[in-house]
Enzyme design. Structure first.
Site, mmCIF file in Angstrom:
data_model
loop_
_atom_site.group_PDB
_atom_site.id
_atom_site.type_symbol
_atom_site.label_atom_id
_atom_site.label_comp_id
_atom_site.label_asym_id
_atom_site.label_seq_id
_atom_site.Cartn_x
_atom_site.Cartn_y
_atom_site.Cartn_z
ATOM 1 N N HIS A 279 1.021 -1.058 0.098
ATOM 2 C CA HIS A 279 -0.033 -0.053 -0.019
ATOM 3 C C HIS A 279 0.821 1.185 -0.053
ATOM 4 O O HIS A 279 2.341 1.300 -0.038
ATOM 5 C CB HIS A 279 -0.779 0.089 1.110
ATOM 6 C CG HIS A 279 -0.237 0.030 2.484
ATOM 7 N ND1 HIS A 279 0.522 -0.867 2.891
ATOM 8 C CD2 HIS A 279 -0.344 1.006 3.363
ATOM 9 C CE1 HIS A 279 1.078 -0.637 4.196
ATOM 10 N NE2 HIS A 279 0.387 0.476 4.597
ATOM 11 N N ASP B 152 5.987 4.467 4.923
ATOM 12 C CA ASP B 152 6.904 3.365 5.405
ATOM 13 C C ASP B 152 7.034 2.117 4.714
ATOM 14 O O ASP B 152 7.816 1.284 4.762
ATOM 15 C CB ASP B 152 6.725 3.363 6.947
ATOM 16 C CG ASP B 152 5.306 2.746 7.270
ATOM 17 O OD1 ASP B 152 4.218 3.286 6.701
ATOM 18 O OD2 ASP B 152 5.105 1.855 8.074
ATOM 19 N N HIS B 153 6.046 2.073 3.733
ATOM 20 C CA HIS B 153 6.086 0.999 2.805
ATOM 21 C C HIS B 153 6.396 1.343 1.389
ATOM 22 O O HIS B 153 6.719 0.430 0.486
ATOM 23 C CB HIS B 153 4.730 0.321 2.894
ATOM 24 C CG HIS B 153 4.433 -0.206 4.312
ATOM 25 N ND1 HIS B 153 4.689 -1.436 4.742
ATOM 26 C CD2 HIS B 153 3.827 0.398 5.140
ATOM 27 C CE1 HIS B 153 4.306 -1.778 5.869
ATOM 28 N NE2 HIS B 153 3.656 -0.546 6.336
#
Length: 304
Positions: free
Chosen positions: A63, A67-68
């Site tokens: 997503h 942080d991803h």
């Protein structure tokens, strides 16, 4: 010789800490390199972990929370700078197309990489070849989020003594594997006569989700599950409100799904140490590993 190994490039949740970088997980699977959720700072983590861009063949983004995915901006440019020769597929939620495009072209650079955009708009098989089937399922987070499963197809291991018994060698071995049989001197030799089954290995990546059926379905009977464990059970209400799992919930998913080994990650910055996370998870499921930045974890050996 095959090499199947997970490199942990980051284990923090939303906020990195002195000892934890944002997310990043590279699963080296023979000639493939599956990179999941490249967070900010991933290039330096790759250097510390002896991981090069040339190892990456596919990138999976669950997503578009920072942080991803924030590391994709720099990584995109680094792939071009390093002149990676092979194509790299990037899988991501189609609903985040505008964010994907911003990350891919965030600054001026000489883009010479062969990047293949693979937006996902629905659950199901997102890739299949003669070796793998890769599926995606919607998880239960605060934004649209996918979990992923990589399943190696079942094969057969050829038995040298049996092949010699029927004088099958060279190109004939490949023909037998393709057709499933060979006719030799009026006798039909089946592939089952000269081989034994070899079950395919599997892994699942479940990150940023509440407890949901999809998480357990992705993890069903996998050899390796990489799963978030953002909170301890004392913060279970907050975990549910924010779309995350506790260590206990992650371990329960692993237990219910019949997972062989679970690696926990994505820890809240409120926990300076992970001892209690491990303790809580192990009260539910025994084969638990709490990830640390820059460590390498071997894929469990193939089931016989």
């Amino acid at each position: 010789m095959s090499q199947r190994e997970l490199t942990i490039l980051g284990t923090s949740g939303q906020v990195p800490t002195r000892y934890r970088n944002h997310n990043g997980y590279l699963l080296k699977w023979d000639k493939q390199g599956f990179l999941f959720d490249p967070g900010e700072g991933i290039q330096r983590q790759m250097i510390y972990s002896n991981v090069s861009t040339s190892m990456i063949t596919k990138i999976f983004i669950t997503h578009f929370h920072g942080d991803h995915c924030l590391g994709l901006a720099g990584l995109s440019q680094r792939i071009s700078l390093d002149k990676v020769a092979h194509p790299i597929e990037i899988y991501y939620p189609a609903s985040g197309q505008e964010f994907y495009e911003r990350l891919r072209k965030s600054t001026i650079f000489h883009d010479v990489a062969h990047i293949i955009d693979c937006p996902i708009s629905q659950e199901g098989v997102i890739f299949e070849d003669e070796e793998f089937v890769i599926t995606a399922k919607f998880l239960s987070h605060s934004v649209e989020t996918f979990g992923y499963r990589i399943q190696e197809k079942d094969r057969r291991t050829m038995l040298v003594d049996k092949l010699a018994q029927f004088n099958i060698q060279g190109p004939k071995v490949g023909e037998l594997q393709r057709k499933g049989y060979l006719d030799i001197d009026g006798e039909r030799i089946l592939v089952e006569n000269v081989s034994i089954p070899r079950k395919g290995q599997s892994m699942a990546f479940v990150m940023d989700t509440r407890v949901c059926n999809a998480a357990e379905e992705l993890a069903q009977d996998v050899d390796l599950l990489i799963c978030e464990a953002t909170y301890l059970s004392q913060h279970a209400t907050e975990a549910k409100e924010r779309g995350h799992l506790t260590a206990k919930e992650a371990a329960t998913i692993a237990k219910n799904a019949g997972v062989r080994k679970v690696v926990l990650s994505h820890f809240s910055q409120r926990y300076p140490h992970t001892d209690l996370i491990l303790q809580e998870a192990k009260s539910i499921f025994d084969n638990v590993h709490v990830a640390k930045d820059c460590e390498k974890i071997a894929m469990p050996k193939r089931k016989k």
